[in-house]
Design a protein around this motif. Structure first.
Motif, short mmCIF file in Angstrom:
data_model
loop_
_atom_site.label_atom_id
_atom_site.label_comp_id
_atom_site.label_asym_id
_atom_site.label_seq_id
_atom_site.Cartn_x
_atom_site.Cartn_y
_atom_site.Cartn_z
N GLY A 77 0.81 -1.21 0.00
CA GLY A 77 0.00 0.00 0.00
C GLY A 77 0.84 1.26 0.00
O GLY A 77 0.58 2.20 -0.77
N PHE A 78 1.87 1.29 0.84
CA PHE A 78 2.75 2.45 0.88
C PHE A 78 3.54 2.58 -0.43
O PHE A 78 3.76 3.69 -0.92
N ALA A 79 3.97 1.44 -0.98
CA ALA A 79 4.72 1.48 -2.23
C ALA A 79 3.84 1.98 -3.37
O ALA A 79 4.30 2.77 -4.22
N ALA A 80 2.58 1.56 -3.41
CA ALA A 80 1.66 2.01 -4.45
C ALA A 80 1.43 3.51 -4.35
O ALA A 80 1.43 4.23 -5.36
N HIS A 81 1.27 4.00 -3.13
CA HIS A 81 1.09 5.45 -2.94
C HIS A 81 2.32 6.21 -3.39
O HIS A 81 2.22 7.25 -4.06
N ALA A 82 3.50 5.69 -3.05
CA ALA A 82 4.74 6.37 -3.43
C ALA A 82 4.92 6.39 -4.94
O ALA A 82 5.36 7.39 -5.50
N SER A 83 4.58 5.29 -5.60
CA SER A 83 4.76 5.23 -7.06
C SER A 83 3.85 6.20 -7.78
O SER A 83 4.24 6.81 -8.78
N VAL A 84 2.63 6.38 -7.28
CA VAL A 84 1.68 7.30 -7.91
C VAL A 84 2.01 8.74 -7.59
O VAL A 84 1.89 9.63 -8.44
N SER A 85 2.45 8.99 -6.36
CA SER A 85 2.74 10.37 -5.96
C SER A 85 3.92 10.95 -6.73
O SER A 85 4.03 12.17 -6.87
N ARG A 86 4.80 10.10 -7.25
CA ARG A 86 5.95 10.58 -8.01
C ARG A 86 5.58 10.97 -9.44
O ARG A 86 6.31 11.71 -10.09
N ALA A 87 4.46 10.43 -9.94
CA ALA A 87 4.07 10.69 -11.32
C ALA A 87 3.50 12.10 -11.46
O ALA A 87 2.81 12.60 -10.57
N SER A 140 10.71 -1.84 -7.76
CA SER A 140 9.59 -1.84 -8.71
C SER A 140 8.83 -0.53 -8.73
O SER A 140 8.37 -0.08 -9.79
N LEU A 141 8.66 0.10 -7.56
CA LEU A 141 7.87 1.33 -7.53
C LEU A 141 8.52 2.43 -8.37
O LEU A 141 7.82 3.26 -8.97
N THR A 142 9.85 2.42 -8.44
CA THR A 142 10.53 3.40 -9.30
C THR A 142 10.22 3.13 -10.76
O THR A 142 9.89 4.04 -11.52
N GLY A 143 10.32 1.86 -11.17
CA GLY A 143 10.01 1.52 -12.55
C GLY A 143 8.57 1.80 -12.91
O GLY A 143 8.27 2.33 -13.99
N VAL A 144 7.65 1.45 -12.02
CA VAL A 144 6.22 1.68 -12.25
C VAL A 144 5.95 3.17 -12.38
O VAL A 144 5.20 3.61 -13.26
N SER A 145 6.55 3.96 -11.51
CA SER A 145 6.34 5.41 -11.55
C SER A 145 6.84 6.01 -12.86
O SER A 145 6.17 6.83 -13.49
N ILE A 146 8.05 5.60 -13.28
CA ILE A 146 8.62 6.12 -14.53
C ILE A 146 7.77 5.71 -15.73
O ILE A 146 7.48 6.52 -16.61
N ALA A 147 7.37 4.43 -15.77
CA ALA A 147 6.57 3.93 -16.89
C ALA A 147 5.23 4.64 -16.96
O ALA A 147 4.78 5.04 -18.05
#
Length: 265
Positions: A77-87, A140-147
């Motif tokens: 949950g925290f990782a998902a929030h972090a990945s979206v907040s970076r976009a 993964s969260l970095t890759g997901v955010s960038i993609a």
């Protein structure tokens, strides 16, 4: 030097804070105005890591699957929030898509490593699966955010081109395939770069930790190879999933791009 890792005292940790203090002095000298952020970051690092340490100590001692999967869900949950907040851009339910993506990629790759390669029984033993999932999610969260950022940016910036292709008879998949491929490629680049320089420029954390703990360097290398391949697979799967989920959200049944759904963060 002993064969096992030395236990650190509170005094030694306090001495380590001088390293952060030096960073603050650099900020003051050059007028960067980062000293307050460094102080807050250092305090959060201490508080968060000690909190996690006590939680993991309890989870490891109890060894109950419900607690393990609850902790995994919180981490995802925290990782998902972090990945979206970076976009820079987002769309409705992007948080859910990120959560589903990171859950699937981390559980699948984590199971393959602990259950198939290392053959831990049960595969979700907290001493193994939680640290490994932490590495998977952090990468993964970095890759997901960038993609995600790349895809939404391309769909916005090249909307006219995509709509022209759709108007000339191209399907939504054909029109979006280029941006989708570019997004996955961009998301995977940091992981590929890490693999290229590992062992020559950098010694990863897991390998370093095992060596400091007295493990045979060659055994540490074997585990690190497994980890690097695990991270590559998790990142590739995560980037692919988030882009496909975004594609399904942003193209309707009439093969139209609903660009209005893309919102700036």
């Amino acid at each position: 030097m002993t064969d096992s890792i030395q236990h650190l005292t509170l005094a030694q940790i306090l001495i380590a804070t001088l390293l952060v203090a030096f960073s603050a002095l650099v900020s003051i000298f050059f007028g960067l105005k980062l000293e307050k952020q460094l102080a807050v970051a250092a305090l959060r690092t201490i508080a968060q890591l000690f909190l996690v340490g006590y939680i993991l100590k309890y989870v490891f001692a109890v060894h109950h699957p419900v607690l393990v999967f609850l902790l995994i869900a919180i981490m995802v949950g925290f990782a998902a929030h972090a990945s979206v907040s970076r976009a820079k851009r987002r769309y409705a339910r992007v948080q859910l898509d990120a959560f589903l993506t990171l859950t699937a990629s981390s559980i699948i790759t984590g199971f393959i490593v602990t259950g198939v390669i290392i053959q831990i029984h049960p595969w979700y033993r907290p001493q193994y699966v939680i640290p490994l999932l932490g590495m998977i999610l952090g990468n993964s969260l970095t890759g997901v955010s960038i993609a995600l950022d790349q895809l939404l940016g391309d769909l916005t910036d090249h909307r006219d081109t995509i709509e022209m292709e759709l108007a000339h008879g191209a399907s939504a998949w054909e029109a979006a395939r280029g941006p989708l491929a570019d997004a996955v490629r961009r998301g995977m680049i940091p992981t590929i770069n890490s693999m290229v320089v590992v062992g020559i420029v950098s010694l990863p954390g897991m390998m370093t930790g095992q060596i400091l703990a007295g493990s045979d360097p060659l055994e540490a290398v074997k585990y690190q190879i497994v980890v690097m391949f695990m991270l590559a697979a998790a990142t590739a799967l995560g980037c692919m999933m988030i882009t496909l989920l975004a594609y399904r959200r942003l193209f309707n049944a009439a093969q139209q791009l609903e660009e209005r759904k893309i919102l700036r963060s």
